[in-house]
Design a protein around this motif. Structure first.
Motif, PDB file in Angstrom:
ATOM      1  N   LEU A 152     -47.380  43.019  25.446  1.00  0.00           N
ATOM      2  CA  LEU A 152     -46.892  42.859  24.077  1.00  0.00           C
ATOM      3  C   LEU A 152     -45.519  42.196  24.063  1.00  0.00           C
ATOM      4  O   LEU A 152     -45.244  41.320  23.229  1.00  0.00           O
ATOM      5  CB  LEU A 152     -46.834  44.220  23.386  1.00  0.00           C
ATOM      6  CG  LEU A 152     -46.278  44.258  21.956  1.00  0.00           C
ATOM      7  CD1 LEU A 152     -47.114  43.387  21.024  1.00  0.00           C
ATOM      8  CD2 LEU A 152     -46.225  45.698  21.459  1.00  0.00           C
ATOM      9  N   ARG A 168     -42.283  45.002  13.299  1.00  0.00           N
ATOM     10  CA  ARG A 168     -42.755  44.402  12.045  1.00  0.00           C
ATOM     11  C   ARG A 168     -41.773  44.660  10.910  1.00  0.00           C
ATOM     12  O   ARG A 168     -41.447  43.754  10.129  1.00  0.00           O
ATOM     13  CB  ARG A 168     -44.134  44.964  11.712  1.00  0.00           C
ATOM     14  CG  ARG A 168     -44.771  44.405  10.445  1.00  0.00           C
ATOM     15  CD  ARG A 168     -46.197  44.929  10.317  1.00  0.00           C
ATOM     16  NE  ARG A 168     -46.238  46.383  10.210  1.00  0.00           N
ATOM     17  CZ  ARG A 168     -47.272  47.135  10.606  1.00  0.00           C
ATOM     18  NH1 ARG A 168     -48.330  46.580  11.175  1.00  0.00           N
ATOM     19  NH2 ARG A 168     -47.246  48.444  10.447  1.00  0.00           N
ATOM     20  N   MET A 220     -44.744  38.786  22.107  1.00  0.00           N
ATOM     21  CA  MET A 220     -43.719  38.746  21.062  1.00  0.00           C
ATOM     22  C   MET A 220     -42.649  37.717  21.378  1.00  0.00           C
ATOM     23  O   MET A 220     -42.165  37.004  20.483  1.00  0.00           O
ATOM     24  CB  MET A 220     -43.095  40.135  20.898  1.00  0.00           C
ATOM     25  CG  MET A 220     -44.001  41.169  20.260  1.00  0.00           C
ATOM     26  SD  MET A 220     -43.302  42.844  20.318  1.00  0.00           S
ATOM     27  CE  MET A 220     -41.788  42.623  19.382  1.00  0.00           C
ATOM     28  N   ALA A 228     -44.969  47.985  17.628  1.00  0.00           N
ATOM     29  CA  ALA A 228     -45.400  46.982  16.651  1.00  0.00           C
ATOM     30  C   ALA A 228     -44.908  47.335  15.254  1.00  0.00           C
ATOM     31  O   ALA A 228     -44.431  46.462  14.505  1.00  0.00           O
ATOM     32  CB  ALA A 228     -46.920  46.850  16.676  1.00  0.00           C
TER      33      ALA A 228
END
Length: 259
Positions: free
Chosen positions: A162, A120, A166, A116
């Motif tokens: 995840l 990001r 995403m 993450a």
């Protein structure tokens, strides 16, 4: 021009094993590659020093400031970022009762939150790319129940979920997100496990035998899947978990019965 010519890729955990194999293959296919790793070992130095136009950057995926600085270094050097390979990860052994809370926090911080953090930091640059792709390193442990891998499996199950989330979030921004699910790979981590076994040779044979192919997966085989998912020829592929596991997840072959 080669398949990845002109694109810039960042590979976390790129100093050894699967990450190093992926970095080398992406470079061979024409990408400018930044190897990001907390390690400063000889393989990382050799890649950066021997491959003209590439970059080695120290990066700790558990430290947001380190992550932001590493991405800035890549973009500062190459002016862009097109491909992010979230390969950095650590292993864990034992049942659900065998690891204390701080170990659960440590492994999840690297294997899940690390992805993450990196993503990001990379997203603003990926949004400007005409061929943006994120490839996360997952595992057979996300889709098959493996003994003595409770914490590791939990982390990789989270990576799988995840990845799909995403992919849904960013598909309309032109960013593809996929993951690779390796079986048991012949990496330095596996090599470090073997001496702790009662009979190391028997343990290695058992790890090989659980793949229907009867052998460990090679890092270069996983790297080939990474390069495919990262490249423009996979432009219609997003939200996918690509198994490179010797048939471990999908096949149910009959055992050999002695006559």
């Amino acid at each position: 021009m080669s398949e990845l010519g002109g694109l810039v890729a960042a590979v976390t955990g790129g100093a050894s094993g699967i990450g190093l194999a992926a970095a080398r293959l992406l470079a061979a296919r024409g990408a400018y590659v930044a190897v990001l790793d907390v390690s400063k070992d000889v393989e990382l130095d050799a890649f950066a020093g021997g491959a003209a136009g590439h970059l080695a950057v120290g990066c700790d995926v558990t430290d947001d400031a380190s992550v932001v600085a590493a991405v800035a270094a890549v973009v500062g050097r190459f002016g862009r970022l097109d491909i992010l390979v979230n390969n950095a990860g650590i292993g864990a052994l034992g049942t659900v009762a065998d690891n204390p809370d701080d170990e659960w926090s440590r492994v999840l911080d690297v294997n899940v939150v690390g992805i993450a953090r990196m993503s990001r930091a990379a997203l603003p640059h990926l949004r400007r790319s005409p061929a943006a792709a994120i490839v996360n390193m997952c595992s057979i442990a996300a889709t098959a129940g493996l003994p003595q891998r409770a914490l590791y499996s939990a982390s990789k199950g989270a990576v799988l979920s995840l990845t799909r989330a995403m992919a849904a979030d960013h598909v309309r921004e032109g960013i593809r997100v996929n993951c690779v699910n390796p079986g048991t790979v012949d990496t330095p981590w596996v090599a470090r496990l073997l001496p702790a076994a009662d009979v190391p040779a028997a343990e290695r044979a058992a790890l090989a035998a659980r793949q229907p192919t009867g052998r460990l997966v090679c890092p270069e085989e996983v790297a080939a899947a990474v390069a495919y998912l990262a490249g423009p020829l996979a432009g219609a592929v997003t939200g996918v978990d690509l198994a490179v596991d010797g048939g471990m997840n999908a096949l149910r072959i009959r055992p050999v019965v002695a006559s």
